[in-house]
Design a protein around this motif. Structure first.
Motif, PDB file in Angstrom:
ATOM      1  N   LYS A 467      35.932  39.738  40.322  1.00 26.30           N
ATOM      2  CA  LYS A 467      35.873  41.203  40.290  1.00 26.30           C
ATOM      3  C   LYS A 467      36.671  41.837  41.429  1.00 26.30           C
ATOM      4  O   LYS A 467      36.995  43.016  41.378  1.00 26.30           O
ATOM      5  CB  LYS A 467      34.423  41.666  40.363  1.00 26.30           C
ATOM      6  CG  LYS A 467      33.601  41.287  39.140  1.00 26.30           C
ATOM      7  CD  LYS A 467      32.175  41.764  39.270  1.00 26.30           C
ATOM      8  CE  LYS A 467      31.348  41.366  38.039  1.00 26.30           C
ATOM      9  NZ  LYS A 467      29.930  41.792  38.164  1.00 26.30           N
ATOM     10  N   SER A 492      41.156  44.546  33.497  1.00 32.30           N
ATOM     11  CA  SER A 492      39.759  44.127  33.310  1.00 32.30           C
ATOM     12  C   SER A 492      38.882  45.367  33.223  1.00 32.30           C
ATOM     13  O   SER A 492      38.867  46.193  34.141  1.00 32.30           O
ATOM     14  CB  SER A 492      39.294  43.245  34.477  1.00 32.30           C
ATOM     15  OG  SER A 492      40.099  42.084  34.596  1.00 32.30           O
ATOM     16  N   PHE A 493      38.157  45.501  32.107  1.00 29.57           N
ATOM     17  CA  PHE A 493      37.293  46.665  31.915  1.00 29.57           C
ATOM     18  C   PHE A 493      36.072  46.562  32.830  1.00 29.57           C
ATOM     19  O   PHE A 493      35.609  45.468  33.165  1.00 29.57           O
ATOM     20  CB  PHE A 493      36.813  46.762  30.467  1.00 29.57           C
ATOM     21  CG  PHE A 493      37.896  46.833  29.428  1.00 29.57           C
ATOM     22  CD1 PHE A 493      39.236  46.942  29.784  1.00 29.57           C
ATOM     23  CD2 PHE A 493      37.583  46.784  28.065  1.00 29.57           C
ATOM     24  CE1 PHE A 493      40.233  47.007  28.820  1.00 29.57           C
ATOM     25  CE2 PHE A 493      38.566  46.835  27.106  1.00 29.57           C
ATOM     26  CZ  PHE A 493      39.892  46.939  27.477  1.00 29.57           C
ATOM     27  N   LYS A 494      35.502  47.718  33.181  1.00 33.19           N
ATOM     28  CA  LYS A 494      34.314  47.747  34.032  1.00 33.19           C
ATOM     29  C   LYS A 494      33.137  48.478  33.386  1.00 33.19           C
ATOM     30  O   LYS A 494      32.081  48.621  33.994  1.00 33.19           O
ATOM     31  CB  LYS A 494      34.657  48.416  35.367  1.00 33.19           C
ATOM     32  CG  LYS A 494      35.667  47.642  36.207  1.00 33.19           C
ATOM     33  CD  LYS A 494      36.106  48.429  37.431  1.00 33.19           C
ATOM     34  CE  LYS A 494      34.958  48.734  38.361  1.00 33.19           C
ATOM     35  NZ  LYS A 494      35.401  49.479  39.552  1.00 33.19           N
ATOM     36  N   ASN A 498      31.790  46.306  28.290  1.00 30.84           N
ATOM     37  CA  ASN A 498      33.242  46.514  28.173  1.00 30.84           C
ATOM     38  C   ASN A 498      33.613  47.419  27.000  1.00 30.84           C
ATOM     39  O   ASN A 498      34.632  47.217  26.322  1.00 30.84           O
ATOM     40  CB  ASN A 498      33.964  45.164  28.063  1.00 30.84           C
ATOM     41  CG  ASN A 498      33.820  44.336  29.312  1.00 30.84           C
ATOM     42  OD1 ASN A 498      33.754  44.860  30.421  1.00 30.84           O
ATOM     43  ND2 ASN A 498      33.726  43.025  29.153  1.00 30.84           N
ATOM     44  N   TRP A 525      41.862  40.826  30.195  1.00 30.46           N
ATOM     45  CA  TRP A 525      40.894  39.742  30.432  1.00 30.46           C
ATOM     46  C   TRP A 525      39.680  40.319  31.142  1.00 30.46           C
ATOM     47  O   TRP A 525      39.814  41.100  32.078  1.00 30.46           O
ATOM     48  CB  TRP A 525      41.522  38.650  31.292  1.00 30.46           C
ATOM     49  CG  TRP A 525      40.593  37.537  31.684  1.00 30.46           C
ATOM     50  CD1 TRP A 525      40.161  36.508  30.901  1.00 30.46           C
ATOM     51  CD2 TRP A 525      39.990  37.318  32.981  1.00 30.46           C
ATOM     52  NE1 TRP A 525      39.327  35.670  31.611  1.00 30.46           N
ATOM     53  CE2 TRP A 525      39.208  36.146  32.888  1.00 30.46           C
ATOM     54  CE3 TRP A 525      40.044  38.006  34.194  1.00 30.46           C
ATOM     55  CZ2 TRP A 525      38.482  35.641  33.983  1.00 30.46           C
ATOM     56  CZ3 TRP A 525      39.319  37.505  35.264  1.00 30.46           C
ATOM     57  CH2 TRP A 525      38.552  36.339  35.158  1.00 30.46           C
ATOM     58  N   GLN A 526      38.495  39.928  30.673  1.00 29.49           N
ATOM     59  CA  GLN A 526      37.264  40.459  31.248  1.00 29.49           C
ATOM     60  C   GLN A 526      36.617  39.443  32.193  1.00 29.49           C
ATOM     61  O   GLN A 526      36.389  38.287  31.805  1.00 29.49           O
ATOM     62  CB  GLN A 526      36.273  40.838  30.146  1.00 29.49           C
ATOM     63  CG  GLN A 526      36.875  41.601  28.971  1.00 29.49           C
ATOM     64  CD  GLN A 526      37.501  42.942  29.354  1.00 29.49           C
ATOM     65  OE1 GLN A 526      37.705  43.245  30.523  1.00 29.49           O
ATOM     66  NE2 GLN A 526      37.807  43.752  28.359  1.00 29.49           N
ATOM     67  N   THR A 527      36.326  39.878  33.391  1.00 29.30           N
ATOM     68  CA  THR A 527      35.750  38.964  34.383  1.00 29.30           C
ATOM     69  C   THR A 527      34.400  38.418  33.925  1.00 29.30           C
ATOM     70  O   THR A 527      34.035  37.296  34.248  1.00 29.30           O
ATOM     71  CB  THR A 527      35.570  39.681  35.735  1.00 29.30           C
ATOM     72  OG1 THR A 527      34.728  40.825  35.561  1.00 29.30           O
ATOM     73  CG2 THR A 527      36.907  40.145  36.276  1.00 29.30           C
ATOM     74  N   SER A 529      33.580  37.340  31.142  1.00 25.03           N
ATOM     75  CA  SER A 529      33.667  36.267  30.153  1.00 25.03           C
ATOM     76  C   SER A 529      33.275  34.919  30.746  1.00 25.03           C
ATOM     77  O   SER A 529      32.803  34.033  30.041  1.00 25.03           O
ATOM     78  CB  SER A 529      35.092  36.178  29.587  1.00 25.03           C
ATOM     79  OG  SER A 529      36.023  35.801  30.589  1.00 25.03           O
ATOM     80  N   PHE A 535      34.092  40.376  25.282  1.00 24.56           N
ATOM     81  CA  PHE A 535      35.430  40.950  25.471  1.00 24.56           C
ATOM     82  C   PHE A 535      35.310  42.465  25.398  1.00 24.56           C
ATOM     83  O   PHE A 535      35.741  43.185  26.291  1.00 24.56           O
ATOM     84  CB  PHE A 535      36.395  40.428  24.412  1.00 24.56           C
ATOM     85  CG  PHE A 535      37.761  41.063  24.517  1.00 24.56           C
ATOM     86  CD1 PHE A 535      38.653  40.649  25.481  1.00 24.56           C
ATOM     87  CD2 PHE A 535      38.138  42.082  23.656  1.00 24.56           C
ATOM     88  CE1 PHE A 535      39.907  41.249  25.591  1.00 24.56           C
ATOM     89  CE2 PHE A 535      39.378  42.677  23.756  1.00 24.56           C
ATOM     90  CZ  PHE A 535      40.262  42.268  24.726  1.00 24.56           C
ATOM     91  N   SER A 536      34.699  42.960  24.333  1.00 27.15           N
ATOM     92  CA  SER A 536      34.401  44.385  24.214  1.00 27.15           C
ATOM     93  C   SER A 536      33.501  44.604  23.012  1.00 27.15           C
ATOM     94  O   SER A 536      33.774  44.089  21.923  1.00 27.15           O
ATOM     95  CB  SER A 536      35.683  45.212  24.043  1.00 27.15           C
ATOM     96  OG  SER A 536      35.358  46.567  23.756  1.00 27.15           O
TER      97      SER A 536
END
Length: 797
Positions: A467, A492-494, A498, A525-527, A529, A535-536
C-alpha cells in the motif's frame, strides 16, 4: 544450471487426493495420466474413469473448467506401465499403507524415465523408509510432495527430502510447484506428519484435551476457535467432521505410534470420544454424523456424556468475544488473567501450541518461517503460532508459558528450550530463527521468488507494504498511482471492495495520461489481492444513489457517461493497459478489464456482468464489447446471422452468470483464450508488468476504432426474446428480470436496426446509457438497489 521441463505428469492412485491433484495439474495445462488398478470387469480403466466422473460432482470444484477433465488420460497398472517412461514427474497418492506403497513402487520403478522425479504425496509416512529398496540413482530423485485437500484451493505444499535426495531435484520441484501450480512451498524434515499435520493435529488434540478439562461443549469450542481467532470458519470439530474422523484418527495414530519418546506423548493417543465415534461408524460429514449431525434443517451437536445429539448453537460469551478483539498482547494477558472457563481454555490452547513449537522447531523444520507458513497455508490460520507469540510480546509470553509448565498446568513438563530466551522473536528483518544454525535464516534465494515483489510476509520481518511501497506519483482517497522504477505505472484502487466511483474514474483517466507521457505501460493491480480481496465489485452504487435521489436519472447520466469515457480512454490509450485480476471482478469491475489491451488473471478470479441482479443493465461498455466481439467472430467465419455469437453473451448477462475460475471465464468470453492465467497470486503483478513491457517493446498500438460493427438485427432479438419467455415461463427469472433481459437483448442487437447495418461504438454506448437510465427510473430497480445496499443480498421482485 538446467531447466526442469515438465511435459507430462503421472499420478498414481485415483482416490480423493490423487484425482484432485490430477485435476489441478490439468487446470495448469500440464498433461496428466491418472493411474489406478485395472477394473475386474468391463473397461480396464473403469476405476479411473469413475473417479474422474466423480470429480465433476465435488464442491468446491476441483476443475477450473469442468470440460478440461477430458484431457486427463486414464491408465492402469496392468497395461499402461510403459507409459510412465513418457513422464517427467510421477506422484504417488495411494492409501497410507507402507506395504502397499512399497508393492506399487516395485511395480513402477523399472518403468520410470531415468530423469524423472518420483514423489510420494504421503501425509505423514517416513520418506526415507518409503525409499528403501530403491537404487541409489532413484533415491536421488525421490522425495515427499504433500498437497493439502482440496489441492486446487489449499496453498500449501510440503517438500520432504531424504538424506540422499538431490538438491537440484528439490529446487526444480519447488520452482514447478510455486509458479506452475501456484503453491506456497515449505520444506519439512522427515519426521512423522511433517510440519503442518504435526503442529496442526497437535493443536486439535490440545483443543480436545483442554475443552474436556474446562467442560466446554463442541459447538462452543468451535465458536471460540474459528473466525474469532482468525482461523478457518469450520474451526476444530467441524473441520474434523469434514476431513473424516477416520482420517483424523489415522493421522493421530501415526503420531502415537512413532513418537513414544516425545515430551507430549501422553497427548497423542486417539481421544476417547473420537475413537468411540469411529468405532460406531460415525465418521463425520461423509457418514452423516460425527461431532455434529444434521436432522432435517437443524444441526445438532454430540453430548459426549450421553452419546446423544442435542440442539446446538452454543457460542462464546460476550466478554470473551470482546477480549478476542483486543490487540495481541492485551488479548493474551486478559485471557490468562480472566477467571472464566472460556478465557482459561483459550489461554491454555495458545500456551500449549507455543510450548510445542518451541520444543519441536529444531526437529521438524529448518526455521520458524516454515512452521508459520505451514499452519497458515495448510490449516487456514490468518497468523502462524510464532507470529502470534511474537506479536503478543515474546519474552512476556515465554515467561507465562514457563510459569505454567512449573505449575503443572501445561501438557508436558519439558521446559522451554534455551534458544527461546536468547532471542526477542522468531522473525526479524534478517530472517526466521533456526535453532540448528543458532541464528536467523533468510528467505530462499531460488530465482522463482524474485518474481514476487510482495511475498507472503510474517510478523517481525519488516516487509514492504504494497500500500505504500514504490514511488507514489499521485494519491487521493480513491486511487494510488505508483511505480517500482521499471517503466510501468501501477494503478491501485482504495475504495471499499475496490468499487468504481467518480474518484476512481478520474484517477484512471489521469493514470492513462501519465502513462502515455512518462511510462511504457499501465497495470491496474489491487494490493488487497494478496490477501484474497477483489479486483473490483463494480460501480459504486452508494456514490450514485444520492445523485439519483437528488436529481433523478438525469443526475446519474454524467457518471455513466464518464464510466464509458474512461473505458474508451483505456481501450485507445497510446500505451498498453493491462488488468491484473484476482478475486471478484463484477459489473464495472469486469467492464474495465474488457477494454484493456490484455488481462492477466489469477486462477481464482470470478468474473461476470451481474447488474441484472440489482435491477440494472450493464452500461460501462461491456455489452458494447460483447456486440463488437460477436460481430467480429461472426465476420471471421463469414456468418451474416449472428445468433450463435450473440446468444452466449446474452445468456451470461441475463442469468448474471459469474465464472467459477479464470479458466471458466475464458470459456464464457470474459477473458480471451490468449489472456494469461497465473496460478501464484504473488506473481500476478510481475507477470502483468511483463505483459505490458512485452507489448510496449513490440511497438504497441491501440486497436483501430470500430466504426463498422455489423448489427445483429431484429431477427436475432426475436430469438433472444423466445429465450426470455422460456426462462420466465420456467421460473428461472421473474417478470421484471424478463424486462431487464429484453433491454440487454436490445443493446446486443444494436437497438432494432436492420441486420448487417454498420454501427459504431458510440451508438452502442448510447443504447447502454439509455437502457441503464430507464431501468434506474423503475420502482422495482430502486427496490433492488436499496435492498442490496441495506442487506447485501439480491432482491427478487
Amino acid at each position: 544450471m538446467s531447466n526442469l521441463v515438465i511435459r507430462k505428469v503421472a499420478v498414481l492412485g485415483a482416490g480423493v487426493m490423487g484425482a484432485q491433484i490430477a485435476a489441478h495439474l490439468i487446470n495448469a495445462k500440464v498433461p496428466v495420466m491418472l493411474f489406478d488398478l485395472a477394473a475386474k470387469e468391463g473397461d480396464a480403466n473403469g476405476i479411473v474413469n469413475k473417479a474422474l466422473a466423480g470429480l465433476k460432482k465435488l464442491s468446491p470444484a476441483p476443475f477450473g473448467n469442468a470440460a478440461h477433465g477430458a484431457f486427463i488420460q486414464a491408465a492402469n497398472y496392468e497395461t499402461d506401465l510403459a507409459k510412465l517412461g513418457e513422464c517427467d514427474l510421477v506422484i504417488e497418492a495411494i492409501a497410507e499403507r507402507m506395504d502397499w506403497k512399497h508393492a506399487l513402487y516395485a511395480k513402477v520403478a523399472p518403468h520410470l524415465a531415468p530423469h524423472a522425479i518420483f514423489a510420494s504425496n504421503t501425509s505423514g509416512l517416513s520418506i526415507t523408509e518409503l525409499s528403501n529398496g530403491f537404487s541409489d540413482e532413484l533415491k536421488k530423485r525421490f522425495c515427499g510432495v504433500h498437497f493439502f485437500n482440496p489441492p486446487r484451493y489449499m496453498h500449501l505444499v510440503e517438500l520432504i527430502p531424504t538424506a540422499t535426495t538431490d538438491a537440484q531435484t528439490l529446487d526444480d520441484l519447488e520452482t514447478f510447484a510455486t509458479t506452475t501450480l501456484g503453491k506456497g512451498v515449505v520444506r519439512a524434515k522427515d519426521t512423522p506428519n511433517f510440519i503442518a499435520n504435526r503442529v496442526g493435529v497437535f493443536s486439535i488434540l490440545a483443543v480436545m484435551a483442554e475443552a474436556e478439562k474446562f467442560g466446554l461443549s463442541f459447538d462452543v469450542v468451535d465458536d471460540l476457535t474459528g473466525a474469532k481467532l482468525g482461523r478457518a470458519k469450520s474451526a476444530t470439530f467441524r473441520t474434523a467432521d469434514v476431513v473424516g474422523l477416520d482420517t483424523m484418527a489415522h493421522v493421530i495414530k501415526t503420531m502415537d505410534d512413532n513418537l513414544k519418546d516425545d515430551p507430549f506423548a501422553s497427548v497423542y493417543p486417539v481421544p476417547t470420544v473420537l475413537k468411540g465415534l469411529v468405532e460406531k461408524g460415525a465418521l463425520g460429514q461423509k457418514s452423516g454424523a460425527g461431532f455434529y449431525k444434521k436432522e432435517g434443517k437443524e444441526i445438532k451437536v454430540l453430548n459426549p456424556a450421553t452419546g446423544e445429539y442435542v440442539t446446538g448453537g452454543g457460542t462464546a460469551d460476550e466478554i470473551i468475544a470482546r477480549i478476542l478483539k483486543r490487540p495481541a498482547a492485551e488479548r493474551l494477558k486478559l485471557l490468562r488473567e480472566t477467571d472464566h472457563p472460556q478465557a482459561q481454555f483459550l489461554w491454555a490452547i495458545f500456551r500449549d501450541v507455543f510450548h510445542y513449537i518451541a520444543l519441536h522447531l529444531e526437529s521438524i523444520a529448518d526455521n520458524a518461517r516454515d512452521i508459520d507458513f505451514a499452519i497458515r497455508w495448510g490449516f487456514g490460520w490468518n497468523e502462524g503460532p510464532f507470529e502470534t507469540w511474537q506479536a503478543a510480546g515474546w519474552k512476556q509470553v515465554a515467561d507465562w508459558v514457563s510459569e505454567d509448565i512449573a505449575a503443572g498446568k501445561a501438557l508436558s513438563t519439558a521446559p522451554l528450550p534455551t534458544w527461546v530466551a536468547e532471542v526477542d522473536g522468531a522473525h526479524s528483518a534478517a530472517g526466521s530463527y533456526s535453532p540448528a544454525n543458532k541464528g536467523f535464516t533468510p528467505r530462499s534465494a531460488l530465482a522463482v521468488y524474485a518474481r514476487q515483489a510482495f511475498p507472503a510476509s510474517l510478523v517481525g520481518e519488516q516487509a514492504a507494504d504494497p500500500k505504500t511501497a514504490g514511488v507514489t506519483v499521485f494519491e487521493d482517497d480513491s486511487i494510488r498511482l505508483w511505480h517500482q522504477n521499471d517503466g510501468i505505472l501501477i494503478a491501485s484502487f482504495k475504495s471499499k471492495m475496490n468499487t468504481v466511483g467518480p474518484g476512481v474514474l478520474a484517477g484512471l483517466q489521469q493514470a492513462v495520461a501519465l502513462a502515455e507521457q512518462d511510462f511504457k505501460g499501465l497495470v491496474i493491480w489491487q494490493t488487497g489481492s494478496l490477501s484474497g480481496g477483489p479486483f473490483s465489485a463494480g460501480a459504486d452504487l452508494q456514490a450514485a444513489m444520492p445523485l439519483f435521489m437528488k436529481g433523478g436519472a438525469a443526475a446519474v447520466e454524467p457518471f455513466v457517461a464518464e464510466f464509458q469515457n474512461t473505458a474508451m480512454r483505456i481501450k485507445y490509450a497510446q500505451v498498453p493497459v493491462v488488468a491484473a485480476m484476482a478475486g471478484l471482478a463484477l459489473g464495472g469491475g469486469c467492464e474495465i478489464p474488457m477494454h484493456c489491451a490484455a488481462r492477466v488473471a489469477h486462477l481464482e478470479t470470478y468474473i461476470g456482468l451481474v447488474e441484472l441482479g440489482v435491477g440494472l443493465v450493464p452500461a460501462g461498455g461491456g455489452l458494447k464489447e460483447a456486440a463488437l466481439r460477436a460481430a467480429q467472430a461472426g465476420g471471421a467465419y463469414g456468418f451474416t446471422n449472428l445468433t450463435e455469437f450473440i446468444k452466449p453473451w446474452f445468456q451470461n448477462v441475463a442469468m448474471a452468470k459469474v465464472s467459477k475460475s479464470a479458466r471458466d471465464a475464458q470459456s464464457l468470453g470474459f477473458l480471451a483464450e490468449t489472456d494469461t492465467v497465473v496460478f501464484n497470486i504473488h506473481e500476478l503483478l510481475h507477470v502483468a508488468k511483463g505483459q505490458a513491457v512485452a507489448l510496449a517493446d513490440a511497438g504497441y498500438r491501440p486497436p483501430l476504432a470500430a466504426a463498422n460493427i455489423s448489427a445483429a438485427g431484429p431477427s436475432v432479438q426475436a430469438t433472444l426474446q423466445s429465450i426470455i419467455a422460456n426462462m420466465r415461463d420456467g421460473g428461472f427469472i421473474s417478470a421484471y428480470d424478463g424486462e431487464l433481459a429484453t433491454r440487454v437483448a436490445n443493446i446486443l442487437t444494436a437497438g432494432g436496426v436492420e441486420a448487417g447495418t454498420p454501427v459504431d461504438e458510440a451508438w452502442l454506448l448510447k443504447l447502454e446509457r439509455k437502457n441503464f437510465l430507464e431501468a434506474l427510473s423503475h420502482p422495482k430497480t430502486q427496490e433492488r438497489i436499496m435492498g442490496m445496499l441495506s442487506t447485501g443480498k439480491p432482491v427478487r421482485n
